[in-house]
Design a protein around this motif. Structure first.
Motif, short mmCIF file in Angstrom:
data_model
loop_
_atom_site.label_atom_id
_atom_site.label_comp_id
_atom_site.label_asym_id
_atom_site.label_seq_id
_atom_site.Cartn_x
_atom_site.Cartn_y
_atom_site.Cartn_z
N TYR A 83 -75.62 74.28 -2.15
CA TYR A 83 -74.34 73.82 -1.62
C TYR A 83 -74.02 74.63 -0.38
O TYR A 83 -74.16 75.85 -0.38
CB TYR A 83 -73.25 74.01 -2.67
CG TYR A 83 -71.86 73.82 -2.15
CD1 TYR A 83 -71.36 72.55 -1.92
CD2 TYR A 83 -71.03 74.90 -1.89
CE1 TYR A 83 -70.08 72.36 -1.45
CE2 TYR A 83 -69.75 74.72 -1.42
CZ TYR A 83 -69.28 73.45 -1.20
OH TYR A 83 -68.00 73.28 -0.73
N GLU A 84 -73.64 73.96 0.70
CA GLU A 84 -73.26 74.64 1.94
C GLU A 84 -72.08 73.92 2.55
O GLU A 84 -71.76 72.80 2.18
CB GLU A 84 -74.41 74.62 2.96
CG GLU A 84 -75.54 75.55 2.67
CD GLU A 84 -76.58 75.53 3.78
OE1 GLU A 84 -76.30 74.99 4.87
OE2 GLU A 84 -77.68 76.06 3.55
N PRO A 106 -68.38 69.92 3.16
CA PRO A 106 -69.38 70.28 2.15
C PRO A 106 -70.60 69.36 2.20
O PRO A 106 -70.49 68.16 2.44
CB PRO A 106 -68.63 70.09 0.83
CG PRO A 106 -67.60 69.08 1.14
CD PRO A 106 -67.20 69.29 2.57
N ILE A 107 -71.77 69.96 1.98
CA ILE A 107 -73.01 69.19 1.87
C ILE A 107 -73.85 69.76 0.73
O ILE A 107 -73.71 70.93 0.36
CB ILE A 107 -73.84 69.19 3.18
CG1 ILE A 107 -74.23 70.61 3.56
CG2 ILE A 107 -73.10 68.51 4.29
CD1 ILE A 107 -75.27 70.65 4.67
N THR A 108 -74.69 68.93 0.19
CA THR A 108 -75.63 69.33 -0.85
C THR A 108 -77.03 69.20 -0.27
O THR A 108 -77.35 68.17 0.33
CB THR A 108 -75.49 68.44 -2.09
OG1 THR A 108 -74.13 68.48 -2.53
CG2 THR A 108 -76.39 68.91 -3.22
N ILE A 109 -77.84 70.24 -0.43
CA ILE A 109 -79.19 70.25 0.13
C ILE A 109 -80.19 70.35 -1.01
O ILE A 109 -80.08 71.21 -1.88
CB ILE A 109 -79.38 71.43 1.09
CG1 ILE A 109 -78.38 71.33 2.24
CG2 ILE A 109 -80.80 71.47 1.62
CD1 ILE A 109 -78.39 72.53 3.16
N ASP A 130 -70.17 67.51 -2.14
CA ASP A 130 -70.64 68.39 -3.20
C ASP A 130 -70.95 67.56 -4.43
O ASP A 130 -70.09 67.27 -5.25
CB ASP A 130 -69.58 69.45 -3.52
CG ASP A 130 -70.07 70.46 -4.54
OD1 ASP A 130 -71.27 70.46 -4.86
OD2 ASP A 130 -69.24 71.25 -5.03
N TYR A 131 -72.21 67.15 -4.57
CA TYR A 131 -72.65 66.31 -5.68
C TYR A 131 -73.77 67.00 -6.47
O TYR A 131 -74.67 66.34 -6.97
CB TYR A 131 -73.15 64.96 -5.16
CG TYR A 131 -72.06 64.10 -4.59
CD1 TYR A 131 -71.24 63.36 -5.43
CD2 TYR A 131 -71.84 64.03 -3.23
CE1 TYR A 131 -70.24 62.56 -4.91
CE2 TYR A 131 -70.84 63.23 -2.71
CZ TYR A 131 -70.04 62.50 -3.55
OH TYR A 131 -69.05 61.72 -3.04
N ARG A 132 -73.70 68.31 -6.58
CA ARG A 132 -74.78 69.04 -7.25
C ARG A 132 -74.98 68.59 -8.68
O ARG A 132 -76.11 68.34 -9.11
CB ARG A 132 -74.53 70.55 -7.20
CG ARG A 132 -74.75 71.14 -5.84
CD ARG A 132 -74.41 72.59 -5.83
NE ARG A 132 -72.96 72.72 -5.96
CZ ARG A 132 -72.32 73.87 -5.97
NH1 ARG A 132 -72.98 74.99 -5.89
NH2 ARG A 132 -71.02 73.92 -6.07
N GLY A 180 -76.61 79.05 -5.61
CA GLY A 180 -75.30 79.29 -5.02
C GLY A 180 -74.18 78.73 -5.87
O GLY A 180 -74.35 77.81 -6.63
N GLY A 181 -73.00 79.33 -5.73
CA GLY A 181 -71.74 78.95 -6.36
C GLY A 181 -71.82 78.14 -7.53
O GLY A 181 -71.66 77.27 -8.09
#
Length: 107
Positions: free
Chosen positions: A38-39, A45-48, A86-88, A106-107
């Motif tokens: 997550y960044e 917010p984006i999910t990588i 943010d869809y982790r 992360g987080g």
């Protein structure tokens, strides 16, 4: 009335056999986990997703499937899938259902 019911009415003595359909994974599954990060970029917010070492075409298919299921935007760059938002948790569930190992970073 569907086609099966119509056929049963026409041929009452016939025994219908359904063949089981085997699902083949459409992408290559790897042993190492895919990293789900997550960044925030420019305040958004984006999910990588990183760490997939299969074919590029498989990773692009996976990116398209995730974007379609979540109805979000995103892209594929430098062997990473970038999803807007943010869809982790949701992404991790989708990947686990497909048989991947996923590690949350992360987080």
């Amino acid at each position: 009335m569907d086609i099966q019911d119509q056929l049963k009415n026409l041929f009452p003595d016939h025994k219908f056999e359904e063949k089981p359909v085997e699902e083949k994974p459409d992408v290559w599954l790897q042993e190492e986990p895919i990293l789900c990060k997550y960044e925030k970029r420019k305040g958004k917010p984006i999910t990588i997703l990183d760490g997939y070492n299969g074919a590029t075409s498989d990773f692009k298919k996976l990116a398209k499937e995730i974007k379609t299921k979540l109805s979000v935007g995103g892209s594929y760059k430098d062997d990473k899938i970038i999803i807007q938002g943010d869809y982790r948790n949701e992404i991790m569930e989708i990947l686990k259902a497909k048989g991947f190992k996923v590690k949350r970073v992360g987080g």
